[in-house]
Motif scaffolding. Structure first.
Motif, PDB file in Angstrom:
ATOM      1  N   ILE A   1      17.903  -9.862 -28.222  1.00  9.66           N
ATOM      2  CA  ILE A   1      17.430  -9.877 -26.907  1.00  9.66           C
ATOM      3  C   ILE A   1      18.701  -9.568 -25.899  1.00  9.66           C
ATOM      4  CG2 ILE A   1      15.553 -11.577 -27.045  1.00  9.66           C
ATOM      5  CD1 ILE A   1      17.198 -13.816 -26.294  1.00  9.66           C
ATOM      6  N   GLN A   2      19.833  -9.790 -26.262  1.00  6.25           N
ATOM      7  CA  GLN A   2      21.148  -9.687 -25.869  1.00  6.25           C
ATOM      8  C   GLN A   2      21.203  -8.026 -25.755  1.00  6.25           C
ATOM      9  OE1 GLN A   2      23.486 -11.754 -24.151  1.00  6.25           O
ATOM     10  NE2 GLN A   2      23.818  -9.673 -23.260  1.00  6.25           N
ATOM     11  N   GLN A   3      21.051  -7.277 -26.802  1.00  7.53           N
ATOM     12  CA  GLN A   3      21.263  -6.061 -27.091  1.00  7.53           C
ATOM     13  C   GLN A   3      20.070  -5.235 -25.883  1.00  7.53           C
ATOM     14  OE1 GLN A   3      22.183  -4.031 -30.638  1.00  7.53           O
ATOM     15  NE2 GLN A   3      23.675  -5.524 -31.291  1.00  7.53           N
ATOM     16  N   MET A   4      18.817  -5.841 -26.128  1.00  7.89           N
ATOM     17  CA  MET A   4      17.852  -5.096 -25.526  1.00  7.89           C
ATOM     18  C   MET A   4      18.071  -5.434 -23.769  1.00  7.89           C
ATOM     19  SD  MET A   4      14.433  -5.783 -27.502  1.00  7.89           S
ATOM     20  CE  MET A   4      13.469  -4.492 -26.493  1.00  7.89           C
ATOM     21  N   TYR A   5      18.775  -6.376 -23.574  1.00  5.39           N
ATOM     22  CA  TYR A   5      19.129  -6.714 -22.077  1.00  5.39           C
ATOM     23  C   TYR A   5      20.013  -5.823 -21.683  1.00  5.39           C
ATOM     24  CZ  TYR A   5      21.065  -9.053 -18.037  1.00  5.39           C
ATOM     25  OH  TYR A   5      21.675  -9.199 -16.714  1.00  5.39           O
ATOM     26  N   ASP A   6      21.126  -5.528 -22.562  1.00  4.97           N
ATOM     27  CA  ASP A   6      22.180  -4.751 -22.169  1.00  4.97           C
ATOM     28  C   ASP A   6      21.635  -3.260 -21.982  1.00  4.97           C
ATOM     29  OD1 ASP A   6      23.912  -6.915 -22.368  1.00  4.97           O
ATOM     30  OD2 ASP A   6      24.790  -6.219 -24.315  1.00  4.97           O
ATOM     31  N   ARG A   7      20.620  -2.788 -22.706  1.00  7.76           N
ATOM     32  CA  ARG A   7      20.083  -1.550 -22.630  1.00  7.76           C
ATOM     33  C   ARG A   7      19.110  -1.392 -21.405  1.00  7.76           C
ATOM     34  NH1 ARG A   7      19.736   1.122 -28.563  1.00  7.76           N
ATOM     35  NH2 ARG A   7      21.792   0.157 -29.599  1.00  7.76           N
ATOM     36  N   GLY A   8      18.825  -2.229 -20.637  1.00 10.75           N
ATOM     37  CA  GLY A   8      17.996  -2.197 -19.574  1.00 10.75           C
ATOM     38  C   GLY A   8      16.657  -2.652 -19.636  1.00 10.75           C
ATOM     39  N   TYR A   9      16.238  -3.329 -20.899  1.00 11.79           N
ATOM     40  CA  TYR A   9      14.992  -3.645 -21.171  1.00 11.79           C
ATOM     41  C   TYR A   9      14.504  -4.839 -20.307  1.00 11.79           C
ATOM     42  CZ  TYR A   9      14.173  -0.290 -25.092  1.00 11.79           C
ATOM     43  OH  TYR A   9      14.112   0.821 -25.490  1.00 11.79           O
ATOM     44  N   VAL A  10      13.354  -4.871 -19.729  1.00 10.09           N
ATOM     45  CA  VAL A  10      12.677  -5.948 -18.994  1.00 10.09           C
ATOM     46  C   VAL A  10      11.313  -6.420 -19.557  1.00 10.09           C
ATOM     47  CG1 VAL A  10      11.998  -6.786 -16.631  1.00 10.09           C
ATOM     48  CG2 VAL A  10      13.867  -4.806 -17.043  1.00 10.09           C
ATOM     49  N   LEU A  11      11.212  -7.891 -19.751  1.00 11.95           N
ATOM     50  CA  LEU A  11      10.115  -8.332 -20.375  1.00 11.95           C
ATOM     51  C   LEU A  11       8.919  -8.359 -19.555  1.00 11.95           C
ATOM     52  CD1 LEU A  11      10.876 -11.537 -22.153  1.00 11.95           C
ATOM     53  CD2 LEU A  11       9.336  -9.916 -22.984  1.00 11.95           C
ATOM     54  N   VAL A  12       7.737  -7.731 -19.857  1.00 13.74           N
ATOM     55  CA  VAL A  12       6.746  -8.065 -19.087  1.00 13.74           C
ATOM     56  C   VAL A  12       5.322  -8.345 -19.784  1.00 13.74           C
ATOM     57  CG1 VAL A  12       7.246  -5.795 -17.744  1.00 13.74           C
ATOM     58  CG2 VAL A  12       5.849  -5.509 -19.654  1.00 13.74           C
ATOM     59  N   GLY A  13       4.400  -8.917 -19.212  1.00 13.02           N
ATOM     60  CA  GLY A  13       3.182  -9.355 -20.054  1.00 13.02           C
ATOM     61  C   GLY A  13       2.154  -8.258 -19.858  1.00 13.02           C
ATOM     62  N   LEU A  14       1.197  -8.438 -20.822  1.00 11.52           N
ATOM     63  CA  LEU A  14       0.034  -7.571 -21.062  1.00 11.52           C
ATOM     64  C   LEU A  14      -0.542  -7.394 -19.915  1.00 11.52           C
ATOM     65  CD1 LEU A  14      -1.275  -8.538 -24.675  1.00 11.52           C
ATOM     66  CD2 LEU A  14      -0.146  -6.260 -23.832  1.00 11.52           C
ATOM     67  N   HIS A  15      -0.830  -8.609 -19.116  1.00 14.16           N
ATOM     68  CA  HIS A  15      -1.504  -8.780 -17.929  1.00 14.16           C
ATOM     69  C   HIS A  15      -0.897  -8.190 -16.786  1.00 14.16           C
ATOM     70  CE1 HIS A  15      -3.405 -11.938 -20.289  1.00 14.16           C
ATOM     71  NE2 HIS A  15      -4.569 -11.558 -19.530  1.00 14.16           N
ATOM     72  N   ASP A  16       0.523  -7.776 -16.952  1.00 13.43           N
ATOM     73  CA  ASP A  16       1.274  -6.759 -16.115  1.00 13.43           C
ATOM     74  C   ASP A  16       0.766  -5.473 -16.078  1.00 13.43           C
ATOM     75  OD1 ASP A  16       2.601  -9.123 -14.984  1.00 13.43           O
ATOM     76  OD2 ASP A  16       4.042  -9.114 -16.413  1.00 13.43           O
ATOM     77  N   MET A  17       0.542  -5.067 -17.301  1.00  8.11           N
ATOM     78  CA  MET A  17       0.156  -3.743 -17.450  1.00  8.11           C
ATOM     79  C   MET A  17      -1.123  -3.265 -17.181  1.00  8.11           C
ATOM     80  SD  MET A  17       1.440  -3.679 -21.591  1.00  8.11           S
ATOM     81  CE  MET A  17       0.832  -2.323 -22.039  1.00  8.11           C
ATOM     82  N   ALA A  18      -2.224  -4.083 -17.054  1.00  6.64           N
ATOM     83  CA  ALA A  18      -3.382  -3.907 -16.810  1.00  6.64           C
ATOM     84  C   ALA A  18      -4.339  -5.032 -16.765  1.00  6.64           C
ATOM     85  CB  ALA A  18      -4.242  -2.821 -17.693  1.00  6.64           C
ATOM     86  N   GLU A  19      -5.164  -5.197 -16.071  1.00  7.86           N
ATOM     87  CA  GLU A  19      -6.398  -6.262 -15.970  1.00  7.86           C
ATOM     88  C   GLU A  19      -7.623  -5.895 -15.727  1.00  7.86           C
ATOM     89  OE1 GLU A  19      -4.800  -8.690 -12.873  1.00  7.86           O
ATOM     90  OE2 GLU A  19      -5.588  -7.413 -11.194  1.00  7.86           O
ATOM     91  N   MET A  20      -8.627  -6.770 -16.118  1.00  7.39           N
ATOM     92  CA  MET A  20      -9.996  -6.624 -15.842  1.00  7.39           C
ATOM     93  C   MET A  20     -10.275  -7.025 -14.330  1.00  7.39           C
ATOM     94  SD  MET A  20     -11.424  -5.405 -18.517  1.00  7.39           S
ATOM     95  CE  MET A  20     -13.364  -5.648 -18.331  1.00  7.39           C
ATOM     96  N   GLN A  21     -10.872  -5.891 -13.824  1.00  7.92           N
ATOM     97  CA  GLN A  21     -11.151  -6.135 -12.255  1.00  7.92           C
ATOM     98  C   GLN A  21     -12.610  -5.864 -12.092  1.00  7.92           C
ATOM     99  OE1 GLN A  21      -8.765  -3.623  -9.844  1.00  7.92           O
ATOM    100  NE2 GLN A  21      -6.819  -4.821 -10.624  1.00  7.92           N
ATOM    101  N   THR A  22     -13.053  -6.640 -11.133  1.00 15.52           N
ATOM    102  CA  THR A  22     -14.712  -6.643 -10.856  1.00 15.52           C
ATOM    103  C   THR A  22     -14.899  -5.362  -9.865  1.00 15.52           C
ATOM    104  OG1 THR A  22     -15.075  -8.807 -10.991  1.00 15.52           O
ATOM    105  CG2 THR A  22     -16.446  -7.580  -9.647  1.00 15.52           C
ATOM    106  N   GLN A  23     -15.692  -4.439  -9.987  1.00 12.83           N
ATOM    107  CA  GLN A  23     -15.776  -3.311  -9.120  1.00 12.83           C
ATOM    108  C   GLN A  23     -16.905  -3.807  -8.047  1.00 12.83           C
ATOM    109  OE1 GLN A  23     -13.889  -0.869  -9.915  1.00 12.83           O
ATOM    110  NE2 GLN A  23     -13.000  -2.482 -11.507  1.00 12.83           N
TER     111      GLN A  23
END
Length: 551
Positions: free
Chosen positions: A249-271
Motif C-alpha cells: 500500500i505504501q508503494q501504490m500510494y507513492d505511485r499515485g493510486y487512490v482507493l475507490v469502491g465498486l459503488h464509486d464506479m457505477a450504481e443501479m439507478q431507477t429510470q
C-alpha cells in the motif's frame, strides 16, 4: 386503714415537709416554728384533726399561714426557674443539632463543587466590601478568552474541510464551510475558493481502467503459518504477510493510486419509466492519480487457522476502534493491528489522499464457520434444525450475532463494502443451479441477516465465474438467480492488470491476487505481472520458504 385515716396521714406528711423547708430557709424563726411543729405533730400523733388544732391558736395560725404562703411562692418561683432552664437546655440542643446538619450539608456541597465559597464571603481584608477574593480577569484577558473559543472552532472546522478536500470530496468540503457560522469570514471564503480551484483541476478517471487487487487474511507469524506440511504450503501460496501488505500500500500510494469502491464506479439507478439500470459514475481525480479497488476474502478467521499465526477475531478496543485479537505462540492474547483492518485504517488516517471520499476495501465473507472469528452459523446453534453435530455448539451464539452486527455496522461506517463469498466457499462454475440456490439461501440466512443492509456484491470463490468473457444475459439461469438475490457486482479472479465490464444489469471486474505465489513468481523472475503497481524486490517477505509452487 380507712380513707379518712389515709387522708389525715398524707396531710400530716405534706405539712411536715412544708414546715421543714420553711425552717431551713428562715433560720431566724426556727425556734417558734419548731415549737409550732411539735404541737402540730402532737395533735396529729394523737389522732386529732389538724385543722381543729389551727383554730385553737389564731395568732400562730396567721403567722404560720403567712410563712406558708411565702414558702409556697418561693417553691413556685424555683419550679418556674427550673422549667425555664430545662426549656433553654432543650433549645440549646436543638440549635446544636441544626448547626451540625448545616455544617454537613456545607461540606457535601463544597466537596461536590456545587458551592463557591468565594461568592458567600466578602473581602476578609475590608469588611465594607462584598467582592470575592478570587482573581478578577482583566478586560484584555476576558477579550482574549472570548476570542480564543471561536478561533479554535474555526481551526477545527477548516481541518475537517481540508480532510474532505484531501479525499477529493470538494463539494462536501465547500458545504462544510459555507453552512457554518464562519461562512462569511475572509479565511473561510479563501478556503472555499481554494477547494473550487482544486476541483476544477481534477479530471475524470477512465472507469474501464480501474485495477482490482485482493488479499486473504494477513499472516502474523510466518514460523507457525508457513510450515512444511500441506496446510503450511497452502498458506504460503495464498496468504500475504503483514510487512508485504504494508509495503504494497505504501508503494501504490507513492505511485499515485487512490482507493475507490465498486459503488464509486457505477450504481443501479431507477429510470423515469421505473426500471433499474446500472449507470457509470464519474470519478474525478487530480491529473496523474489512478483509481483502484481492494478486497479481502474469507474474513472469517476459520477454525482451521487457529494457532497457525493468524488473528483470532475482530473486536472493538477500549476506544471503540476496530482491531484484531491475536494469540501468540506462548498463548498471550493481545489486541492490535493484525490484519487489513485496521492497518489500512491507520494508513488512510495518515494519508487521507489515498482514499477517494473515504473508500476502504471490500470485505468478503463465507458463512459455514461464522464470520469475523465468531461462530455465528446455524450449524453451531443448538436450537436450529440445521445444527451440525460435528460442530462444537456455541452457547453464546445469540450474543456473538449481536456483536457481529455491531462490527458490520462499524465496517460500513468506516468506508468498507461488504460482500458475499458464498456460504460454503463453493465453485460457482462447476456447481448446479440447485446447489447454488441452496448455498445462497444459507448465506442470506446466516450472514446477510447480520449486515446493516442488503448485500449486492459477490466475489466468486476460486474466482470461478458463472460465464465466460461475454456479458451476462437473462438466458443465464445462474445469473438470474443471483440477480434475484440482489447481487449487482460480480468479481472473478484475473491476473491481468485490468478487466472491467459494464452492462445495464451488472458490473463485472477481474481481481489480481497479491499472494505468496504471485509475489514469488515476479520475485523469482518467472513472471512479470505486478510491475505496474509495485517493486516486488522490496516487497517480497524473505522469511517465506521458497520456491512457492501452485498446488
Amino acid at each position: 386503714m380507712s380513707l379518712k385515716d389515709y387522708s389525715r396521714k398524707n396531710s400530716r406528711n405534706r405539712d411536715d415537709e412544708i414546715i421543714d423547708n420553711v425552717t431551713r430557709i428562715t433560720p431566724e424563726g426556727s425556734d417558734a416554728i419548731q415549737g409550732q411543729k411539735s404541737s402540730y405533730q402532737q395533735g396529729n400523733d394523737h389522732g386529732s384533726n389538724s385543722f381543729d388544732y389551727m383554730e385553737d391558736d389564731p395568732v400562730n395560725e396567721k403567722a404560720f399561714e403567712e410563712k406558708l404562703a411565702q414558702r409556697r411562692e418561693e417553691i413556685r418561683n424555683r419550679h418556674r426557674e427550673r422549667s425555664r432552664k430545662r426549656k433553654m437546655k432543650r433549645m440549646t440542643h436543638a440549635f446544636i443539632a441544626v448547626d451540625i446538619i448545616l455544617l454537613l450539608v456545607l461540606v457535601v456541597l463544597i466537596g461536590t463543587g456545587n458551592l463557591n465559597l468565594s461568592g458567600l464571603f466578602g473581602n476578609p481584608g475590608n469588611s465594607s466590601k462584598t467582592e470575592t477574593t478570587a482573581p478578577v480577569e482583566t478586560e484584555a484577558e476576558t477579550t482574549a478568552a472570548a476570542e480564543e473559543e471561536p478561533a479554535q472552532a474555526l481551526t477545527e472546522l477548516i481541518a475537517q474541510s481540508d480532510r474532505q478536500a484531501m479525499m477529493y470530496d470538494y463539494d462536501a468540503a465547500v458545504e462544510t464551510l459555507s453552512t457554518s457560522e464562519f461562512s462569511e469570514s475572509p479565511e473561510v471564503q479563501a478556503k472555499i475558493q481554494e477547494y473550487e480551484a482544486q476541483k476544477a483541476a481534477c479530471v475524470p478517471f477512465d472507469n474501464s481502467q480501474i485495477t482490482h487487487v485482493f488479499f486473504h487474511i494477513l499472516c502474523v507469524d510466518t514460523e507457525r503459518a508457513f510450515t512444511n506440511d500441506a496446510a503450511g504450503k497452502d498458506f504460503n501460496q495464498v496468504m500475504t504477510t503483514i510487512p508485504e501488505f504494508e509495503a504494497i500500500i505504501q508503494q501504490m500510494y507513492d505511485r499515485g493510486y487512490v482507493l475507490v469502491g465498486l459503488h464509486d464506479m457505477a450504481e443501479m439507478q431507477t429510470q423515469e419509466d421505473g426500471t433499474r439500470k446500472m449507470v457509470k459514475k464519474q470519478i474525478m481525480l487530480p491529473e496523474g492519480k489512478k483509481a483502484f479497488v481492494m478486497s479481502e476474502d474469507d474474513v472469517c478467521y476459520y477454525e482451521y487457522m487457529e494457532g497457525k499465526g493468524f488473528a483470532d477475531k475482530m473486536v472493538f478496543d477500549e476506544n471503540g476502534k476496530l482491531k484484531l485479537q491475536y494469540t501468540d505462540a506462548q498463548g498471550n492474547v493481545s489486541i492490535g493491528d493484525y490484519d487489513i483492518v485496521p492497518i489500512l485504517d491507520n494508513f488512510v488516517e495518515a494519508h487521507p489522499d489515498f482514499s477517494y471520499r473515504g473508500a476502504k476495501a471490500i470485505m468478503a465473507f463465507t458463512g459455514y464457520n461464522g464470520v469475523l472469528g465468531y461462530r455465528t452459523d446455524e450449524t453451531y446453534d443448538e436450537s436450529s434444525e440445521n445444527r451440525d453435530p460435528n460442530m462444537k455448539a456455541n452457547p453464546n451464539i445469540a450474543e456473538d450475532r449481536e456483536t457481529v452486527k455491531k462490527l458490520f455496522q462499524a465496517l460500513v461506517d468506516d468506508g468498507y463494502e461488504l460482500a458475499s463469498h458464498s456460504w460454503g466457499h463453493i465453485n460457482f462454475t462447476k456447481r448446479e443451479l440447485a446447489d447454488l440456490q441452496r448455498d445462497t439461501d444459507r448465506w442470506e440466512r446466516n450472514v446477510e441477516s447480520l449486515m446493516p443492509g442488503n448485500c449486492d456484491i459477490i466475489l466468486y470463490p476460486f474466482g470461478a465465474d458463472i460465464g465466460d468473457w461475454h456479458p451476462y444475459s437473462t438466458e443465464n439461469d445462474k445469473f438470474n438467480m443471483l440477480k434475484a438475490a440482489g447481487f449487482d457486482y460480480f468479481c472473478n479472479v484475473d491476473s491481468n492488470p485490468v478487466w472491467v465490464q459494464y452492462t445495464e444489469d451488472a458490473v463485472r471486474q477481474g481481481r489480481r491476487n497479491l499472494d505468496g505465489y504471485r509475489l514469488w513468481m515476479d520475485y523469482s523472475g518467472e513472471d512479470n505481472k505486478l510491475s505496474d503497481i509495485l517493486d516486488v524486490s522490496t516487497v517480497f517477505d524473505t522469511r517465506r520458504p521458497t520456491p512457492i509452487t501452485w498446488n
